[in-house]
Design an enzyme around this catalytic site. Structure first.
Site, mmCIF file in Angstrom:
data_model
loop_
_atom_site.group_PDB
_atom_site.id
_atom_site.type_symbol
_atom_site.label_atom_id
_atom_site.label_comp_id
_atom_site.label_asym_id
_atom_site.label_seq_id
_atom_site.Cartn_x
_atom_site.Cartn_y
_atom_site.Cartn_z
ATOM 1 C CG ASP A 75 43.088 27.122 -2.788
ATOM 2 O OD1 ASP A 75 41.809 26.682 -3.060
ATOM 3 O OD2 ASP A 75 43.246 27.644 -1.603
HETATM 4 C C1 BGC Z 1 39.479 27.233 -0.484
HETATM 5 C C2 BGC Z 1 40.442 25.590 -0.314
HETATM 6 C C3 BGC Z 1 39.150 24.138 -1.436
HETATM 7 C C4 BGC Z 1 38.781 25.020 -2.600
HETATM 8 C C5 BGC Z 1 37.587 24.367 -3.358
HETATM 9 C C6 BGC Z 1 39.240 27.375 -2.734
HETATM 10 O O1 BGC Z 1 38.702 28.535 -1.983
HETATM 11 O O2 BGC Z 1 40.949 28.062 -0.555
HETATM 12 O O3 BGC Z 1 40.456 24.650 0.107
HETATM 13 O O4 BGC Z 1 39.823 22.912 -1.510
HETATM 14 O O5 BGC Z 1 38.315 26.353 -2.500
HETATM 15 O O6 BGC Z 1 36.208 24.341 -2.511
#
Ligand code: BGC
Length: 725
Positions: free
Chosen positions: A272
């Site tokens: 993530d």
């Molecule tokens: C979120 C994810 C997301 C990623 C990319 C993160 O902060 O937890 O769910 O896919 O950002 O935007």
């Protein structure tokens, strides 16, 4: 010069991967494991460095500029780098791109995975053609027990089985049914997230610690991911949380032993956002070299946006990172790129000028989904459906009566809240009440910026309420649109309280005092708890955040053109203090005692999982069970539409195991289906359960079949017991 094997589309993917891998330098390999952004991320939580474009990186996310910009960058990657490896372009396409579908939690309430599959298909086609996206960070398939946590809106509710069914449907929608479909135009790679247990954040506070037993991991959190992997998901995103002390991004037992060892996953895992460097904040290690070794070694192949993996070449040269660990990760990334057909078709065809990918058929599907997701929770005296012929004056009141953003919710892709694209409840009302005068009153003083917490957005205001009351007095019926702002749920949108705002409470009180029929519509991305106030409403229809055509669907339901068929996929507590409250809980140890001394006689939730009314009456016959020696059981039940309106009945099959060596949940979902029924029509619904399905969960997270009695219930309306040996 002979074409290298990796460029030959006739060669098997594995041969191409091997060939390319052996040509790559250490630096080129490491670059494939890095994901960068171009432009600013749409997610306000993701504030990262705006790197200059590097054509050797494996992936780019959240770029702006659409297909043309992607193609221009992609051409540099394939034409100007030594090996010409295409970039895979990722984006958070969560519930639509140009056409916005209901938020995933709402989709869970439809209990109709076929709609989720179709909406993901449309989202894939739109984002590929219009945005040049070939990889979405969706579906999120986390089981949510705490409505304070803002991100429940991104998943399909609290049931692991249902989340698994929706996970598989979403994967098929994005990718197609077979791996070979991935190459087709308009198909994109799915990403199951967040692996695993992030939704268990303590206190519902986002990014918090999670305390997950081996049993809970297997019983609640892992099953939806397994279903998604078995449906063919090509990527998985590791999560922010700790799994019992090990940060998920560095947790080998889940990322490698379970995901690859047990389930045979051969796609790649991405972290993530900045999760690898966040190992410092989790007090695991602040040394980027250690972070890299931990994450890559555990099986986290790609590093999202924080560039920690730039250490890889030095670590290999120093003998600290075996090259086979690196090669394994790079091979996984390349494999998916070959499967997507990126080497043959690195660019997407650009839409001709003036052409849009937002098609009427997609908008019709958005309306169908929104109709299917809304849940009717109260209908005193059958106030709904309203007969438009009898409504001469309608008062449409409330902070969300004229809001596009409240219909779209979080992660709305490229959908605009402008009323030309997302008509509001007010915009659509006249179409459904052609002869009526419609008066719009907000009833609260609403701020200009809906991108703040609800309580800050709305201010109680006597004058605004007085105007709403005057409109109500003049009206035959009052419809009040309550809920949350479009930005009150989602990432980093946890709430300590899930009540209605004081401004809305005051508004409902004043409207109820007029004695006019009062219909409450709720636009929200989470369960809210306001049981006392709701008693003042004659009807309560939970619209969630219904997307581009949410307003149309709302009026179709209110006027009876459509019959509500949604069922709650998440339990609604009476009060915050009851959290966590969910349907598949373990039994209590004593009966007949109140749960709380300040909720006397009000045990249990406000609305249970599976709750939902309709305008027709469905009768259930007796559940009939037959044990199948050494193989499980079969169940069937007859359901009949005994009312006068066509509708759809969601049959939810629950299993209870009254006696076992380790205690089992009071009940758990083992199947469901949505059955359309004409007036007077009956249908038989069947279920077959193997011994594996019946097996009892053990403390170590394994399941074991224990012969004995089982109870099967159809929607808690009819049940039977049978002995299975
Ligand atoms: C979120 C994810 C997301 C990623 C990319 C993160 O902060 O937890 O769910 O896919 O950002 O935007």
């Amino acid at each position: 010069m002979k074409t290298p094997a990796y460029k030959d589309p006739k060669k098997p993917v594995e041969a191409r991967v091997r060939d390319l891998l052996r040509r790559m330098t250490l630096e080129e390999k490491a670059a494939q494991l890095m994901q960068r952004t171009i432009g600013r991320d749409v997610n306000p939580e993701n504030v990262g460095p705006d790197h200059p474009f590097d054509p050797t990186v494996g992936s780019v996310l959240t770029f702006t500029g659409g297909a043309a910009a992607r193609n221009a960058f992609q051409r540099i990657a394939v034409e100007k780098t030594r090996l010409g490896i295409p970039i895979v372009w990722g984006y958070d396409v969560i519930h639509g791109w140009r056409t916005c579908f209901p938020v995933p939690l709402a989709q869970g309430c439809s209990f109709d995975p076929s709609l989720a599959e179709k909406s993901c298909r449309v989202a894939a086609e739109e984002c590929w053609a219009d945005g040049g996206v070939d990889w979405t960070f969706s579906p999120m398939v986390e089981v949510g027990h705490d409505p304070r946590w803002g991100r429940n809106v991104e998943g399909y509710g609290e049931d692991p089985f249902a989340n698994g069914v929706f996970a598989a449907a979403a994967v098929r929608g994005y990718q197609g049914r077979r791996r070979a479909d991935l190459k087709k135009p308009g198909r994109i790679a799915a990403c199951l997230k967040h692996f695993v247990g992030y939704s268990a954040s303590e206190g519902g506070r986002d990014y918090n610690y999670t305390d997950i037993s081996a049993r809970a991991l297997r019983e609640w959190y892992l099953p939806p991911f397994e279903a998604g992997v078995r449906a063919g998901a090509r990527t998985v995103m590791s999560s922010f949380n700790c799994i019992d002390g090990t940060p998920a991004v560095a947790d080998k037992s889940t990322l490698t032993d379970v995901l690859r060892g047990e389930w045979g996953f051969d796609g790649f895992v991405v972290s993530d956002w900045a999760a690898v460097s966040q190992l410092r904040i989790q007090r695991f290690s602040s040394d980027p070299a250690v972070q890299t070794l931990a994450a890559l070694g555990a099986g986290n192949d790609m590093d999202m946006c924080d560039d920690v993996y730039r250490n890889v070449p030095a670590l290999v040269k120093a003998g600290r990172l075996p090259v086979r660990v690196l090669d394994r990760a790079v091979a996984r990334v390349l494999r998916v790129k070959f499967e997507l057909g990126l080497f043959e078709n690195p660019c997407v065809p650009e839409l001709p000028r003036g052409k849009t990918c937002r098609l009427p058929a997609s908008l019709d599907l958005a309306a169908e989904c929104a109709r299917s997701c809304a849940v009717l929770l109260r209908n005193e005296g059958g106030v709904l459906p309203l007969d438009p012929k009898k409504v001469k004056r309608l008062a449409l009141v409330g902070p969300y009566a004229d809001s596009g953003l409240a219909l779209l919710g979080c992660w709305r892709g490229m959908c605009s809240e402008d009323r030309s694209e997302t008509p509001t409840l007010f915009d659509e009302a006249a179409r459904f009440f052609p002869g009526a005068k419609i008066e719009l009153e907000r009833g609260v003083v609403a701020g200009a910026d809906e991108c703040v917490a609800t309580a800050a957005y709305e201010k109680p205001d006597r004058a605004a309420i007085a105007r709403a009351v005057r409109a109500a007095r003049r009206a035959d019926v009052v419809v009040v649109a309550l809920g949350e702002t479009g930005r009150s749920s989602g990432e980093c949108r946890s709430r300590r309280d899930i009540c209605l705002s004081p401004a809305q409470e005051a508004l409902v009180d004043a409207l109820a005092a007029t004695g006019k029929p009062l219909v409450g519509l709720v636009l929200a991305g989470r369960p809210l708890a306001f049981p006392k106030t709701a008693e003042k409403l004659d009807a309560l229809l939970w619209l969630w955040q219904g997307g581009s055509r949410g307003a149309q669907a709302a009026w179709e339901l209110v006027t009876g053109i459509a019959n509500p068929s949604g069922r709650l996929a998440m339990t609604f507590p009476r009060a915050v203090g009851q959290i966590p409250v969910y349907y598949n809980a373990q039994p209590r140890s004593r009966e007949g005692y109140d749960e709380y001394q300040d909720l006397v006689g009000e045990n249990g939730p406000w609305f249970p999982f599976g709750a939902g009314l309709s305008y027709t009456t469905v009768e259930y016959g007796k559940v009939r069970l037959a044990a199948r020696p050494r193989s499980g059981l079969r169940a069937e039940v007859r359901v009949k539409n005994a009312g006068k309106r066509a509708g759809a009945e969601t049959v939810i099959w629950y299993l209870s195991d009254p006696e076992s060596t380790s205690t089992q949940p009071i009940r758990r979902v083992v199947g469901f289906g949505k059955i359309p029924l004409e007036p007077g029509e009956s249908k038989t619904v069947r279920l077959s359960l193997s011994r594996k399905d019946l097996a009892a969960m053990q403390p170590d997270g394994t399941r074991r079949f224990e012969p004995g009695e089982f109870e099967v219930s159809a929607s808690l309306r009819s049940s039977a017991r049978v002995d299975v040996r």
